[in-house]
Design a protein around this motif. Structure first.
Motif, PDB file in Angstrom:
ATOM      1  N   TRP A   8      61.958 -46.111 -16.786  1.00 11.82           N
ATOM      2  CA  TRP A   8      61.448 -45.136 -15.827  1.00 11.82           C
ATOM      3  C   TRP A   8      60.360 -45.699 -14.923  1.00 11.82           C
ATOM      4  O   TRP A   8      59.791 -44.968 -14.125  1.00 11.82           O
ATOM      5  N   ASP A   9      60.092 -47.014 -15.026  1.00 12.45           N
ATOM      6  CA  ASP A   9      59.269 -47.684 -14.022  1.00 12.45           C
ATOM      7  C   ASP A   9      60.194 -48.417 -13.043  1.00 12.45           C
ATOM      8  O   ASP A   9      61.411 -48.319 -13.145  1.00 12.45           O
ATOM      9  N   ILE A  10      59.627 -49.158 -12.104  1.00 10.25           N
ATOM     10  CA  ILE A  10      60.420 -49.756 -11.027  1.00 10.25           C
ATOM     11  C   ILE A  10      60.472 -51.277 -11.167  1.00 10.25           C
ATOM     12  O   ILE A  10      59.427 -51.939 -11.254  1.00 10.25           O
ATOM     13  N   PHE A  11      61.695 -51.800 -11.192  1.00 11.01           N
ATOM     14  CA  PHE A  11      61.921 -53.240 -11.049  1.00 11.01           C
ATOM     15  C   PHE A  11      62.213 -53.512  -9.583  1.00 11.01           C
ATOM     16  O   PHE A  11      63.078 -52.877  -8.990  1.00 11.01           O
ATOM     17  N   GLU A  12      61.477 -54.473  -9.003  1.00 13.23           N
ATOM     18  CA  GLU A  12      61.659 -54.791  -7.585  1.00 13.23           C
ATOM     19  C   GLU A  12      62.068 -56.248  -7.422  1.00 13.23           C
ATOM     20  O   GLU A  12      61.452 -57.147  -7.990  1.00 13.23           O
ATOM     21  N   PRO A  58      65.235 -48.426 -14.296  1.00 11.74           N
ATOM     22  CA  PRO A  58      66.109 -48.427 -15.477  1.00 11.74           C
ATOM     23  C   PRO A  58      65.919 -47.167 -16.307  1.00 11.74           C
ATOM     24  O   PRO A  58      64.802 -46.676 -16.472  1.00 11.74           O
ATOM     25  N   ASP A  59      67.022 -46.654 -16.825  1.00 13.48           N
ATOM     26  CA  ASP A  59      66.968 -45.467 -17.677  1.00 13.48           C
ATOM     27  C   ASP A  59      67.280 -45.782 -19.134  1.00 13.48           C
ATOM     28  O   ASP A  59      67.295 -44.883 -19.974  1.00 13.48           O
ATOM     29  N   THR A  60      67.563 -47.067 -19.422  1.00 12.74           N
ATOM     30  CA  THR A  60      67.965 -47.481 -20.766  1.00 12.74           C
ATOM     31  C   THR A  60      67.312 -48.823 -21.091  1.00 12.74           C
ATOM     32  O   THR A  60      67.265 -49.717 -20.247  1.00 12.74           O
ATOM     33  N   GLU A  61      66.829 -48.948 -22.306  1.00 18.40           N
ATOM     34  CA  GLU A  61      66.257 -50.221 -22.744  1.00 18.40           C
ATOM     35  C   GLU A  61      67.357 -51.273 -22.888  1.00 18.40           C
ATOM     36  O   GLU A  61      68.508 -50.951 -23.201  1.00 18.40           O
ATOM     37  N   GLY A  93      60.371 -39.715 -17.367  1.00 17.89           N
ATOM     38  CA  GLY A  93      61.552 -39.865 -16.530  1.00 17.89           C
ATOM     39  C   GLY A  93      61.675 -38.793 -15.472  1.00 17.89           C
ATOM     40  O   GLY A  93      60.801 -37.937 -15.313  1.00 17.89           O
ATOM     41  N   PRO A  94      62.766 -38.815 -14.700  1.00 16.20           N
ATOM     42  CA  PRO A  94      62.984 -37.804 -13.655  1.00 16.20           C
ATOM     43  C   PRO A  94      63.194 -36.423 -14.262  1.00 16.20           C
ATOM     44  O   PRO A  94      63.613 -36.275 -15.415  1.00 16.20           O
ATOM     45  N   VAL A  95      62.924 -35.402 -13.469  1.00 18.70           N
ATOM     46  CA  VAL A  95      63.162 -34.024 -13.888  1.00 18.70           C
ATOM     47  C   VAL A  95      64.635 -33.693 -13.695  1.00 18.70           C
ATOM     48  O   VAL A  95      65.248 -34.044 -12.683  1.00 18.70           O
ATOM     49  N   ARG A  96      65.200 -32.996 -14.693  1.00 17.60           N
ATOM     50  CA  ARG A  96      66.590 -32.538 -14.647  1.00 17.60           C
ATOM     51  C   ARG A  96      66.639 -31.033 -14.919  1.00 17.60           C
ATOM     52  O   ARG A  96      65.691 -30.452 -15.443  1.00 17.60           O
TER      53      ARG A  96
END
Length: 508
Positions: A8-12, A58-61, A93-96
């Motif tokens: 839930w963080d950003i890879f750039e 990423p949403d998964t390890e 994470g994002p809201v659903r």
């Protein structure tokens, strides 16, 4: 050393490519991220000065691999990798959408939107933006409605901090709408990131009619290119929501309905996190069709918040009344309700199964109005709204569901809701002030704690329990007495408005 990025963080990923011509349009640049047999395609973007970027959340390890594709040889076939680690503490994470009419973060943590409006806060001088962020740190809001484009409107006529597109002439509207201004977008996304750090969702308004620069009059192709570029830049931020417009129906002469549908489809294609998406009306009679499959929730403006159950039934999705009118003293009627009234509309909306939005519009000699520019809060409703949120965070897990029928006695006039099937019950009397109440109270013979809530003075006191009694009912003007009590007990109330009851099953 392998790069590590928490879930839930950003890879750039950054690369160097062509800068001649118009790279915003001429160069395609995408990345495919893979984890085992799973692949996710992510659009890249041009950040100026020959620099290209990809952002992925990423949403998964696990061990993620990246391969790029491009029509420019310098950007095609590049590779990279990183390890997605466990989420940081407090990152959910994002809201659903959850339980049909409610929300939760991606990890299942409940989320209850308590939002405010600061349309053009990111376009103000930096000192005022810092003041806005400082206010938001303690105000209790967890969502902010904010526009990508600056706003030209009474109370908000000052120049914008940045042009959203590159300047090509001397006038305010002399811009090349095929060349985004990377500096403006860098600033915008930086402020989104600061909101994320505070646990605040950024409800991004993509278009609006209040314009003097030409942003509202771009061609359909330029509109869609704008959405692609914006999605590539900010969709990796976990706290983004998409609000197609502020008052979309005021732009139908230049952006017909089929174009709004195309905007939704464009965002679906270019947003790899599939953030929440809705559209906001101006005329109360012209709601967007929130039943459409790409719309996740109802975004609405309407003063009659008692209709909340009807909107739930019509659309079958969560309802957020982002504009139930604003606390303030402006000339316009939508901007001059009292703090007491806005607090009342929050309670009514909440206990009819929806969510409400805050705004503050007090006249200021320098037009420093929260709703338009942010800065400081001067009103009183926000304190009561924060208090309501804190109470619900404590007492509500699944989401409040309305009690009874909108058209039935007494729920057409007062508001009641329960957390799931057997959870905490709230009953809000609003402008009504009964001396005795029992309808909606328990009927199962269990042990309950009942509290009287003063929604304005923010006090909670144990209710005075009295014997169950038969409720007098009128039918066709005739008073009917007799029958059975409608609850196991009743409560005595102090006969004043804006009270509520909280009923909680006593723990063993």
């Amino acid at each position: 050393m392998t790069t590590q990025t928490p879930v839930w963080d950003i890879f750039e990923f950054t690369a160097t490519g062509p800068s001649d011509g118009n790279p915003f349009l001429d160069v395609t640049f995408d990345g495919v991220f893979s984890l085992g047999n799973r692949t996710v395609k992510v659009p890249g973007f041009y950040d100026g000065d020959g620099t290209y970027k990809l952002r992925f959340c990423p949403d998964t390890e696990g061990d993620w691999e990246l391969t790029t594709t491009s029509n420019a040889s310098a950007l095609d076939g590049l590779t990279d990798s990183f390890v997605a680690t466990a989420p940081r503490d407090g990152v959910h994470g994002p809201v659903r959408v959850r339980n049909t009419f409610h929300f939760a973060y991606a990890d299942g943590t409940p989320y209850k939107p308590f939002g405010t409006t600061c349309y053009a806060w990111t376009h103000q001088p930096i000192e005022m933006q810092n003041e806005t962020l400082k206010t938001l740190e303690t105000a209790g809001f967890n969502k902010v409605r904010m526009g990508v484009f600056p706003k030209s409107y009474p109370y908000n006529a000052n120049p914008a901090l940045h042009n959203v597109y590159e300047q090509i002439g001397e006038g305010e509207g002399d811009m090349d709408f095929d060349r985004p201004n990377p500096e403006a977008f860098r600033h915008f996304e930086t402020q989104i990131g600061k909101l994320a750090d505070m646990g605040i969702e950024a409800d991004i308004i993509l278009f609006h009619p209040y314009d003097r620069w030409g942003y509202a009059d771009m061609t359909p192709e330029q509109d869609c290119n704008f959405l692609k570029y914006l999605a590539a830049r900010i969709s990796a931020y976990r706290n983004v929501w998409w609000s197609l417009a502020n008052e979309y129906d005021f732009m139908l002469n230049t952006k017909p309905m089929e174009l709004w549908h195309k905007f939704c489809n464009t965002l679906e294609q270019y947003d790899h996190l599939h953030h929440l998406m809705s559209n906001h009306n101006g005329d109360p009679a012209k709601n967007y069709d929130h039943r459409l499959p790409w719309i996740t929730h109802v975004c609405i403006q309407h003063w009659d918040v008692k209709q909340t159950p009807l909107w739930r039934n019509t659309y079958g999705k969560p309802v957020i009344n982002d504009e139930p009118e604003y606390e303030g003293d402006l000339y316009q009627s939508w901007g001059n309700i009292t703090a007491e009234e806005l607090t009342h509309r929050f309670w009514t909306t909440t206990l009819r199964g929806g969510y409400a939005g805050h705004g503050e519009t007090y006249n200021d000699p320098d037009d420093l109005i929260w709703w338009a520019k942010g800065g400081k809060l001067h009103g009183q409703a926000w304190k009561r709204i924060k208090w309501l949120r804190e109470m619900l965070e404590q007492d509500v897990e699944h989401g409040l569901e309305p009690i009874g029928s909108y058209y039935g006695f007494p729920w057409s006039r007062i508001s009641g809701a329960r957390d799931g099937k057997d959870g905490t019950t709230f009953i809000y009397f609003g402008e009504h002030q009964p001396a005795v109440w029992s309808t909606g109270l328990p009927t199962d013979g269990g042990d309950y704690d009942v509290d009287v809530i003063d929604t304005w003075n923010m006090t909670i006191e144990p209710a005075k329990i009295i014997e169950a009694h038969v409720v007098p009912v009128t039918r066709h003007g005739t008073l009917i007495r007799g029958g059975k009590p409608d609850a196991d007990f009743a409560v005595s109330l102090p006969s004043k408005p804006r009270l509520a009851l909280r009923v909680r099953r006593r723990k063993a």
